[in-house]
Design a protein around this motif. Structure first.
Motif, PDB file in Angstrom:
ATOM      1  N   UNK A   1      40.247  50.004  30.595  1.00  0.00           N
ATOM      2  CA  UNK A   1      41.050  50.866  29.736  1.00  0.00           C
ATOM      3  C   UNK A   1      41.642  50.031  28.613  1.00  0.00           C
ATOM      4  N   UNK A   2      42.960  50.116  28.506  1.00  0.00           N
ATOM      5  CA  UNK A   2      43.625  49.368  27.437  1.00  0.00           C
ATOM      6  C   UNK A   2      43.906  47.929  27.843  1.00  0.00           C
ATOM      7  N   UNK A   3      43.816  47.692  29.134  1.00  0.00           N
ATOM      8  CA  UNK A   3      44.152  46.353  29.631  1.00  0.00           C
ATOM      9  C   UNK A   3      42.957  45.419  29.407  1.00  0.00           C
ATOM     10  N   UNK A   4      43.207  44.333  28.707  1.00  0.00           N
ATOM     11  CA  UNK A   4      42.143  43.378  28.418  1.00  0.00           C
ATOM     12  C   UNK A   4      42.632  41.979  28.777  1.00  0.00           C
ATOM     13  N   UNK A   5      41.827  41.230  29.502  1.00  0.00           N
ATOM     14  CA  UNK A   5      42.229  39.861  29.840  1.00  0.00           C
ATOM     15  C   UNK A   5      41.092  38.929  29.458  1.00  0.00           C
ATOM     16  N   UNK A   6      41.387  37.952  28.628  1.00  0.00           N
ATOM     17  CA  UNK A   6      40.361  37.014  28.223  1.00  0.00           C
ATOM     18  C   UNK A   6      40.576  35.672  28.917  1.00  0.00           C
ATOM     19  N   UNK A   7      39.491  35.104  29.404  1.00  0.00           N
ATOM     20  CA  UNK A   7      39.587  33.804  30.063  1.00  0.00           C
ATOM     21  C   UNK A   7      38.732  32.805  29.297  1.00  0.00           C
ATOM     22  N   UNK A   8      39.360  32.096  28.403  1.00  0.00           N
ATOM     23  CA  UNK A   8      38.655  31.061  27.655  1.00  0.00           C
ATOM     24  C   UNK A   8      38.247  29.949  28.622  1.00  0.00           C
ATOM     25  N   UNK A   9      36.983  29.541  28.558  1.00  0.00           N
ATOM     26  CA  UNK A   9      36.476  28.546  29.498  1.00  0.00           C
ATOM     27  C   UNK A   9      37.269  27.252  29.520  1.00  0.00           C
TER      28      UNK A   9
END
Lengths: 303, 373, 248
Positions: free
Chosen positions: B191-199
């Protein structure tokens, strides 16, 4: 004339491929057939053979002698390996696979450390001969001849010599052979050494057609394995010949129809199909047919 | 002591059983402590170390996948990295194509796991239903991996594109045109929740750590369940297991697919970690390293295989700064361990410790018997 | 008496039948057309010199190997083409000649694997306890099999076959390597199982054991059924004695 050149071209390729497979797999299949060990370091023994040939050649040794040096050198390395490592892994197919793979890594990386990644080249001897408008390298025919000679030599060795008799007895039943006073440990050691020597000779012969580097073996190993796997362990020599003839046929046809890569893939695919049909390899199938023929020609013991 | 262990067994339920090393209170206390230390490690280690640790943990997943099939079910695959590589490529291709439209890599993440599984299902069905001998399976897997690698190496021609992704031959996966997105790190969106995990980030490290712990504990439940005992049954006496009414081929195929899923996950994380994937992932070196980690740690225990990967990766990295002999040493360690402690170092040490704490040896005692091919 | 194999009885009372069962290995006939029938609830011994085809017969019955020709019928259903695990699910199991126990698992889990097909996990400890008591292995549940003696492993192998709760149990040399007392105890177990309704075929060399069982007995010779009858008749048969003395 052109038709002749075409047919000759195909035949030339086919026998070149057969020779290639027989040479690269002969040592491997002997060790597998006689001892049940698949030597993952086989390609690296070929690499050692190639280096020995190159260095001897550049030191002024004639090429044929240099190839023999390669065989002797690789054979000695093999016997040392057998004494130090391999003998603890007899009858453990998977473990022997892993430990010899470790050895192969040590050899290729060790040579890389000593000689660096630079490559060596040897001139290809004997030049070529023209048929119609094409020129064919004579050395490829020499390779095929060497393959034939080696197979004949192996056959003679196992058929006529004392060592051959002892080796076959040991393969049949190690405990019984031991009880009969055969030094089975020595037989194993020699057999392994012989397999490695054949690898060294093949490496020495290929050294004159390929570039030599620490990763020399990688190019030969997969095809040698495929040849061995579909040849099977029941009878090393017939298995080797049958599977080389079959695989080279597939390769020759497909390479001409498509390209090298598809040819390579098609050999893998053919190997896969053959294995599905004959899970224990071609030689097992041939042996069983032979047995059936022999039994059928004899009256049954109980009518 | 025994009483406490029994209570602990009940409490931990499916996690504990004779199929895994470490069942007592001391073990679980150490395990929790180790996880906590790893979790707070970013507070006292450099960013460079954390980036490397992420990679080690990713390798650990690959080791778990091989340990599961080889150690428990007796299926040695010398080409386990092919599932790793396929997972990586699948993730990359899907992510580059869908990133614009979705804004996340959810589908790519799933594809990176399922595509290796599908591949394993096809290959495994052929290998196991043909009842091929173990050695042949091992070698054919290596050959398959090398064939895929060879194919990818010759994809430098610009025609080898899949939508926005260009296979790129030796240089690895890259965008088809400059307008297409680069290979992204993991971006989970809901949905609106976005989580980015940069390596390169600590959050990625924590994500990987959590995944590794979860996979390890999950596999502990698997191997200590009925299914886990069937796996060992198939390894020890396939024919006997069959005559009890179990379809051995199906058991082999299913565990092969499960292992492919874990290897694929490892490939996904690796690709997201470095935002690159190239054909070397299918090569001999990558494949042999997995076998080394598992064999040196100990194939018959999950934690041993995991530790093997972590420790050997760490040693490799140390050696890499000294010169080009990391792989040579890895080969030597493999041969040495196979000679001196055939069941693996971590298992040998674990059994010592177990005896020390009065549990007796449990896992992987060398039995006086020969293995079947 | 020394008559050739008796004609098949009426189907329906038979749980397991073979018709013209044949197996050749590379041209050598290991079995040449065996017609055999096991009545429901019957205990039947098969004897015969080494190489008579006894173990091959079991392998074919179990589905470990395919027959070259012939038919295997279980409860009126042709199972010739079924895989071993499918036959096991129908209710046939075997104790192999070599014990084939799970060396690298505890005794408990050796029994757990066959039991789990019919039982919930939580019922199993009690069943294992009972089975172990039957074969004099009480208290060994935690032991790893590789630490058991040969005789104990043989007991375990029998217990595992029993744990599969088959309708037809094939026992290939259950008493190999056992002492006289152990053999007697095994005979007791076999008879009790049979009393509970399991149909059993036993392959044995140990004549004392077969005398103990005192059941219908067939003699397999050169891959064919040579004689069939009550054990005391078979034992008295001159031809059978000749086979064993090898002067035929």
């Amino acid at each position: 004339m052109d038709t002749f050149a075409l047919i000759f071209g195909y035949a030339y390729q086919y026998f070149d491929n057969v020779g290639f497979l027989v040479l690269s797999a002969s040592g491997l299949i002997i060790i597998f057939g006689m001892m049940g060990v698949i030597n993952m370091a086989h390609g690296e023994l070929m690499m050692i053979g190639a280096y020995i040939t190159a260095f001897s050649y550049y030191a002024g040794v004639p090429a044929p002698i240099a190839v023999i040096f390669a065989g002797v050198g690789a054979g000695l390395v093999g016997m040392v390996l057998e004494r130090l490592v391999i003998r603890y892994f007899y009858k453990q197919l998977l473990s022997s696979l892993v430990v010899t793979w470790g050895l192969s890594l040590m050899f290729s990386q060790g040579f890389l450390l000593i000689f660096g990644p630079s490559i060596l080249n040897l001139p290809t001897p004997f030049g070529g001969f023209p048929i119609s408008e094409q020129t064919f390298g004579s050395y490829r025919l020499v390779l095929f001849g060497c393959a034939l000679a080696l197979v004949a030599g192996i056959w003679a060795l196992f058929t006529f010599t004392r060592f051959g008799t002892q080796a076959r007895a040991t393969m049949e039943d190690p405990a019984m052979a031991d009880a009969l006073g055969i030094n089975t440990r020595q037989v194993y050691s020699l057999t392994f050494g012989l397999g490695c020597a054949l690898g060294g000779i093949a490496g020495g012969l290929f050294a004159m057609t390929a570039t030599i580097s620490p990763f020399f073996g990688v190019n030969y190993t997969p095809l040698a394995f495929i040849t061995v796997v579909i040849g099977g362990g029941a009878n090393a020599i017939t298995g080797l010949i049958a599977s080389a003839l079959a695989l080279a046929g597939v390769q020759t046809v497909v390479v001409n129809a498509f390209n090298q890569y598809v040819g390579y893939i098609s050999m893998m695919a053919a190997a896969f199909l053959i294995l599905l049909a004959l899970p224990r390899g071609i030689s097992d199938y041939l042996e069983r047919r032979k047995l059936r023929a022999v039994r059928a020609s004899r009256p049954s013991p109980h009518g | 002591m025994a009483n406490a262990a029994t209570r602990l067994d009940r409490w931990l339920g499916p996690l504990n059983g004779p199929q895994t090393m470490g069942r007592g209170v001391p073990f679980w206390l150490c395990f929790i402590a180790a996880v906590v230390v790893l979790a707070i490690a970013p507070n006292f280690l450099s960013r460079y170390d954390i980036i490397n640790f992420s990679n080690f943990l990713i390798s650990g997943l690959l080791a778990l996948s091989l340990g599961l099939i080889w150690g428990y079910c007796g299926i040695l695959s010398l080409g386990q990295a092919s599932f790793f590589g396929l997972g990586g490529y699948a993730y990359g291709v899907v992510a580059m194509n869908l990133l614009r439209a979705h804004g996340n890599t959810d589908v790519a993440f799933v594809a990176g796991i399922l595509i290796p599984v599908a591949f394993a299902a096809v290959i495994g069905a052929i290998l196991f239903y043909a009842r091929l001998r173990g050695v042949y399976v091992a070698i054919l897997m290596l050959v398959i991996s090398l064939v895929i690698g060879t194919f990818l190496r010759q994809t430098a021609d610009p025609s080898y594109t899949i939508g926005a992704a260009y296979l790129g031959g030796m240089n690895g996966l890259r965008p088809t045109s400059p307008d297409d997105p680069l290979l992204p790190s993991l971006i989970f969106g809901f949905g609106d929740w976005v989580a980015e995990f940069d390596g390169r980030s600590v959050s990625f490290y924590h994500l990987v750590l959590a995944i590794v712990v979860a996979v390890y504990l999950g596999l502990r439940c698997v191997v200590n369940s009925t299914y886990g005992f069937l796996l060992v049954g198939v390894r020890e006496e396939p024919e006997r297991t069959e005559t009890f009414g179990y379809d051995v081929r199906l058991i082999q195929l299913s565990v092969f697919c499960l292992a492919a899923a874990i290897a694929g996950l490892s490939g996904v994380l690796y690709t997201a970690w470095g935002t690159y994937i190239h054909p070397d992932g299918f090569g001999v070196a990558q494949n042999i390293l997995v076998v080394i980690w598992v064999a040196v740690g100990g194939r018959k225990d999950l934690l041993a295989a995991l530790l093997g990967a972590l420790v050997l990766n760490w040693i490799s990295l140390r050696l890499a700064s000294e010169g080009e002999f990391a792989l040579l040493v890895m080969g030597a360690i493999l041969v040495g361990v196979m000679l001196l402690a055939p069941e693996g170092l971590a298992i040998a040490i674990g059994n010592r410790l177990g005896r020390l704490f009065g549990h007796g040896a449990k896992v992987g005692q060398p039995a006086v018997r020969t293995e079947e091919g | 008496m020394g008559a050739p194999a008796t004609k098949l009885a009426v189907a329906g009372t038979m749980i397991l039948e073979t018709r013209g069962l044949m197996k050749t290995y590379g041209g050598v006939a290991a079995l040449q057309g065996v017609d055999f029938a096991l009545k429901t609830g019957e205990l039947h011994c098969i004897i015969g010199p080494n190489g008579a085809g006894k173990s091959t017969f079991f392998k074919l019955l179990m589905g470990i190997e395919r027959p070259s020709a012939g038919q295997i019928v279980f409860k009126g259903r042709d199972i010739t083409r079924l895989q071993a695990h499918e036959r096991a699910r129908l209710g046939i199991t075997v104790k192999f000649q070599s014990m084939r126990v799970y060396q690298d698992l505890p005794v408990y889990h050796n029994l757990f694997i066959p039991l789990r097909r019919h039982h919930r996990a939580r019922e199993i400890p009690a069943v294992v306890e009972r089975l172990l008591a039957d074969v004099h292995l009480s208290g060994t549940g935690e032991e790893y099999v590789r630490n058991l003696s040969h005789g104990q492993q043989q007991w375990l192998a029998i217990a595992m076959a029993v744990a599969a709760e088959p309708e037809v149990l094939l026992l290939d040399e259950p008493t190999a390597g056992m002492s006289a007392e152990e053999t007697t105890a095994t005979a007791r177990i076999v008879k009790r199982l049979n009393g509970q309704g399991t149909s059993i075929i036993v392959i044995e060399h140990d004549m004392a054991f077969i005398r103990d069982l005192d059941s219908m007995t067939s003699v397999l010779h050169y891959g064919a059924l040579f004689a069939q009858g009550a054990f005391k008749d078979i034992e008295a048969s001159v031809e059978v004695q000749r086979i064993y003395l090898g002067t035929l």
